[in-house]
Each structure stands twice: as structure tokens, then as C-alpha cells.
Write an enzyme that holds these catalytic residues in place. Structure first.
Site, short mmCIF file in Angstrom:
data_model
loop_
_atom_site.label_atom_id
_atom_site.label_comp_id
_atom_site.label_asym_id
_atom_site.label_seq_id
_atom_site.Cartn_x
_atom_site.Cartn_y
_atom_site.Cartn_z
N GLU A 219 0.80 -1.19 0.11
CA GLU A 219 0.05 -0.05 0.00
C GLU A 219 0.68 1.21 0.05
O GLU A 219 0.80 2.23 0.89
CB GLU A 219 -0.90 -0.01 1.25
CG GLU A 219 -1.72 -1.10 1.44
CD GLU A 219 -2.37 -1.31 2.68
OE1 GLU A 219 -3.48 -1.79 2.83
OE2 GLU A 219 -1.91 -0.91 4.10
N PRO A 220 1.50 1.42 -1.08
CA PRO A 220 2.53 2.69 -0.90
C PRO A 220 1.79 3.88 -1.27
O PRO A 220 0.71 4.03 -2.15
CB PRO A 220 3.52 2.31 -1.97
CG PRO A 220 2.70 1.61 -3.29
CD PRO A 220 1.73 0.72 -2.28
N GLY A 221 1.82 4.99 -0.59
CA GLY A 221 1.23 6.40 -0.93
C GLY A 221 2.41 7.31 -1.10
O GLY A 221 2.46 7.75 -2.16
N ARG A 222 2.93 7.80 -0.17
CA ARG A 222 4.09 8.71 -0.46
C ARG A 222 4.92 8.60 -1.54
O ARG A 222 5.27 9.37 -2.32
CB ARG A 222 5.06 8.82 0.81
CG ARG A 222 6.29 9.72 0.92
CD ARG A 222 7.02 9.44 1.97
NE ARG A 222 6.35 9.12 3.34
CZ ARG A 222 6.07 9.99 4.17
NH1 ARG A 222 6.13 11.48 3.84
NH2 ARG A 222 5.36 9.77 5.29
N TYR B 141 5.87 17.01 12.16
CA TYR B 141 6.89 15.91 12.23
C TYR B 141 8.36 16.24 12.19
O TYR B 141 9.29 15.46 12.25
CB TYR B 141 6.71 14.96 10.99
CG TYR B 141 5.49 14.65 10.85
CD1 TYR B 141 4.53 13.50 11.60
CD2 TYR B 141 4.74 14.81 9.54
CE1 TYR B 141 3.26 13.14 11.29
CE2 TYR B 141 3.49 14.36 8.99
CZ TYR B 141 2.91 13.75 10.08
OH TYR B 141 1.61 13.43 9.74
N CYS C 38 0.42 33.12 12.31
CA CYS C 38 1.05 33.59 13.74
C CYS C 38 1.19 32.54 14.50
O CYS C 38 0.34 32.20 15.46
CB CYS C 38 -0.26 34.25 14.06
SG CYS C 38 -0.79 35.73 13.42
N GLU C 39 2.55 32.08 14.33
CA GLU C 39 3.04 30.72 15.03
C GLU C 39 4.40 30.57 14.70
O GLU C 39 4.93 30.70 13.44
CB GLU C 39 2.50 29.69 14.44
CG GLU C 39 2.35 28.27 15.12
CD GLU C 39 1.12 28.33 16.11
OE1 GLU C 39 1.55 27.61 17.30
OE2 GLU C 39 0.16 28.50 15.84
#
Ligand SMILES: *Cc1c(COP(=O)(O)O)cnc(C)c1O
Length: 471
Positions: A313-316, A364, A391-392
Site C-alpha cells: 500500500e504505497p502512498g508517499r 513531524y 501567527c505561529e
């Protein structure tokens, strides 16, 4: 110029701060005679003139090529061991109807984990029997919808879910094929893996209970045991973690036997690593497929059981490298920081998006690279941090990169490898509209996800729209 003392150890000063690094940018990326970057045959300056910034550009041929190559690699590696492979696209990496059509046209199935993702895949025309549905807390409504629509495989994650699904399928007069998600105790980190007896996380059944759960499924009305599933993590380089978890799951398959059912499936999940910066080197998918299938075949032979059908199940690794986010530089600011070797300058380059379109550094601590995309520069390099407009103070897109010293307001800044887990995690923080997604291919650009407008932002404000007919 000496490397900045503020640069992380992995970041080396580029010999050419205009270069679009191979393996990090889509294969189609290059600079034209004016120095502007081109992706999928489309000039980024032109695509920005049409659609504005921020903008997520997806190279369709990069997605299709990776999907095709991944299916071919696993099919060949499986066929060489007398079995077959199913390759699911993990929709959570980035799902839209267009993307679902591209990957299924190239031979992939689709893995979803909510009703929302399921509806997108169905709306795209993906055959329901080619869908997998996983997740640790699928609702009764979601399970019912999955059974009604004929979803091929549901991955069970708990005994409560097993009972629920058995009742739903039996009531509907269906036999639902299920896999069991197993917490194998193998957890892969980017460059190493850990194997413990008890991994402390929410997904799956403990390895020691898997055989008992198979027996429960075999007795449960409405369910058919189809095999085992695990997913050991993401952005994994090398095969060690897959090989260890395959060995552990094959041990379970040898204990439970075939129960008179069709050949079981061994689904080893996704997680294949890609290069986010030039410091990463992705393992070629053919090498991963062969390394994993080799151990699946050897461990099956050692236990005297047939080699199972394998699933992945590859996504990235399918969409990540296909995406390039384009921003306009708004301001730059030099901040002097004290270091052990004396004061050093870090240049903050502020762009017109940020953690609302790319939360990966904020969430992450993920690393990315950046390039000026609208022109080339002969200037020397300067260590920069690319930040957004939110604003962070944690609103960082690219923590550390060397850019030409003359990076200025109005430059287009490109951040590659933003095709996976950026758009799906985007938000409206600070009431910033989410940017459009544009697919590029053969010199043509077209919107595949509309950008939001201020009208969209205000549409859910019940102070303005007291009722939308929901009660
Ligand atoms: C996230 C996930 C994937 C995809 O992982 P990638 O790192 O994108 O390849 C596959 N399967 C399951 C069960 C997942 O949760």
C-alpha cells in the site's frame, strides 16, 4: 564561503544553488532558456500567472510512472516466486478523483481509511472490489456503506469491529472478505527498525492473538478470512523491517493453515522512503520488491506453506515527488544568532503560505529543500529558513536550505516533494484559503482541486448563514 554554523549536519552547501536535484524534483523538471523552472512541460512563471500563489503543482506523468513502475516491480518479484501481487495506492497521501483515476489506470487498487476517502474513490469510478478499507475506528455507518458498495477487502482492527462487521454483513446477506491488522511489534524508523514483543500503538491485534482472531472470523457469520495485514511505518529505507514483519506474519499463517479458503493474502502495507533532500537516497522500488519477496518465499518454504499472494500500500512513494509547491517571497529578514563559533546569520524568507498548506515540518519536523523557481542567480549562497505567514513561530516550511544570497520579494520559491501528506493535511488556520492543485502534463495545466475563496471561508460561518438546512 564557509558553511554556516547554523546549518544542520546533513545539509551541505550546494555547488549550484539553482540546480533542481535529480530524485528530489519530478523527472520532467528543468530550467528553460530564461532560467525559469519548467515542470511537466509547463513554465512555473506561466502557471503562477494563471493560478496565483501558493499553488500545488502535480506532475501527472511522475505519478503515473511511479504507479506503473511499482506495480511492475511487485508483479515481477511475485511472479518469480510463483505468486501474484496486489498494489494499493494509499489514498491518505493525497486523494482526488483525478489521482484515483491515474493510479488505477496504471494498475493500482486503492486503499481508503474513512467514508470520505471511500466516496472519493467510488466517485472516481474505482471498482469497489479493488478497494481496501482500513482504520482503527471505522463507524457502523462506514462499515455498512463499505459492505453495501462491495468493498473488496476490509482490514479488521479490533474484536468489537469484528462483531459489528459480522452482523452488518450477515444482515445484508453478504460474505465480506477481511484481513486482520496485526501489530507485529516491528516499527520502522527512517534508517533503522525496532522489533519488540509489544509495540505500544493503537493499530491492530497483538501478534500473539492473531491466530485466535482467525478462528473467530472463521466461525463468524458474514465474514471470510482472507489474510493478514501490517503497516510498520513510513519513509522507510531498506527492507529489514518488511522482512522481519513478513517472517512474523508467515509464522501466524503457518499456524492457522488455509482452513479450506483461497490462498491467503499477506499485506505488508506501505511506507517506502523517498528523497526529500539531496541527503536522502531512495532505494529503487525493484530492489525493495525483490528483497521483500525473496524473504516471503524463503520464510514460506521454511514453514512448508505456499507463498501467499502479497499486497502493498504505497502512498508517499507514488505522489510525493510529483508535487511542487510554488510560493511568492514576501519579505526577507536577517537574524543574528549566537553560536559556539561566534555570531552567525540566518535569513528568514517569508512566503505567502506556510503550515496551512504544508504542516509536515510543524507536525513531524520533516525536512524539505527549496529553490528560486522564477530565475537563476549567480550570487553566492546564504543559509535560509523558509517560513510562512501564520501567527505561529513553528510555522516553518523549510527549516534549513542554502539559497542564492539575492533572494528577494517577488521571487517565486518552489518547495519540491510536496505531493504527499501536504494537501490532505492542509487547514484554514488564520482563515487562509487552501490553495488550488494543478496537474501538469505535456505542456498543459489544469485544476484538479479548486482553491478556496473568501466566500468559501465565510460560507460555514453561522453568524452569516444561520441555517444550511441541517436541522
Ligand atoms: C499511511 C499508510 C500507508 C501509506 O504509507 P506511505 O508511507 O504513504 O507509503 C499504507 N497503509 C496503511 C495502513 C497506512 O496507514
Amino acid at each position: 564561503m564557509p558553511a554556516s554554523p547554523l546549518a544542520p549536519a546533513w545539509l551541505s552547501e550546494p555547488s549550484d544553488a539553482n540546480a533542481l536535484a535529480e530524485g528530489v524534483w519530478p523527472a520532467s523538471a528543468h530550467r528553460d532558456e530564461t532560467g525559469g523552472a519548467v515542470v511537466g512541460g509547463v513554465s512555473v512563471r506561466e502557471v503562477v500567472a494563471r493560478f496565483g500563489t501558493p499553488l500545488l503543482v502535480i506532475d501527472e506523468d511522475e505519478v503515473r510512472g511511479r504507479a506503473r513502475r511499482t506495480v511492475a516491480a511487485f508483479s515481477a518479484a511475485a511472479a518469480a516466486r510463483g505468486t501474484s501481487a496486489r498494489v494499493y495506492y494509499a489514498g491518505k497521501a493525497f486523494l482526488s478523483t483525478e489521482i484515483a483515476r491515474w493510479v488505477t489506470a496504471e494498475g493500482m487498487r486503492v486503499d481508503v481509511c474513512t467514508q470520505g476517502e471511500l466516496e472519493v474513490a467510488l466517485a472516481a469510478g474505482v471498482p469497489a472490489e479493488h478497494l481496501g478499507f482500513h482504520g482503527n475506528n471505522k463507524s457502523v455507518a462506514e462499515l455498512r456503506r463499505a459492505v453495501e458498495t462491495g468493498v473488496g477487502t476490509i482490514v479488521l482492527d479490533s474484536e468489537i469491529e469484528l462483531e459489528r462487521l459480522s452482523r452488518i454483513a450477515a444482515d445484508a446477506g453478504r460474505t465480506q472478505a477481511v484481513l486482520i491488522r496485526v501489530n507485529t511489534g516491528v516499527h520502522a524508523e527512517t534508517h533503522h527498525f525496532l522489533a519488540t514483543a509489544h509495540e505500544d500503538q493503537k493499530f491492530g491485534f497483538p501478534l500473539a492473538e492473531a491466530a485466535r482472531i482467525v478462528e473467530r472470523i472463521r466461525r463468524a457469520p458474514g465474514l471470510r478470512f482472507d489474510g493478514l495485514h501490517c503497516h510498520i511505518g513510513s519513509q522507510i529505507f531498506g527492507t529489514d523491517g518488511f522482512r522481519e514483519s513478513a517472517a512474523r506474519l508467515l509464522e501466524v499463517l503457518s499456524i492457522v493453515g488455509d482452513g479450506g479458503e483461497p490462498a491467503p493474502i499477506l499485506n505488508l502495507g506501505g511506507g517506502f522512503g523517498i528523497a526529500y533532500t539531496s541527503a536522502d537516497e531512495a532505494t529503487p522500488i525493484e530492489q525493495l520488491a525483490d528483497g521483500i519477496l525473496e524473504v516471503v518465499a524463503a520464510e514460506s518454504a521454511a514453514r512448508g506453506i505456499p507463498v501467499p499472494v502479497v499486497a502493498f500500500e504505497p502512498g508517499r512513494s507514488i505522489v510525493g515527488t510529483a508535487g511542487v509547491t510554488l510560493y511568492e517571497v514576501g519579505t526577507t529578514k536577517d537574524v543574528t544568532v549566537d553560536t559556539e563559533t561566534g555570531p552567525a546569520v540566518r535569513r528568514y524568507v517569508s512566503v505567502d503560505g506556510g503550515m496551512s498548506d504544508n504542516a509536515r515540518h510543524a507536525l513531524y519536523g520533516a525536512d524539505f529543500s527549496a529553490r528560486i523557481a522564477s530565475r537563476v542567480s549567480e550570487a553566492g549562497t546564504q543559509l535560509v529558513r523558509v517560513v510562512g505567514k501564520h501567527c505561529e513561530s513553528g510555522d516553518v516550511v523549510v527549516d534549513a536550505e542554502y539559497l542564492p544570497d539575492d533572494v528577494s520579494p517577488g521571487d517565486l520559491l518552489a518547495v519540491p516533494v510536496t505531493g504527499a501528506y501536504c494537501q490532505p493535511l492542509s487547514s484554514n488556520y488564520n482563515h487562509v484559503p487552501r490553495p488550488p492543485v494543478v496537474a501538469v502534463r505535456d505542456g498543459a495545466a489544469r485544476v484538479i482541486v479548486h482553491g478556496e475563496t473568501v466566500t468559501d471561508l465565510l460560507a460555514r460561518d453561522a453568524g452569516l448563514h444561520p441555517s444550511r438546512g441541517e436541522e
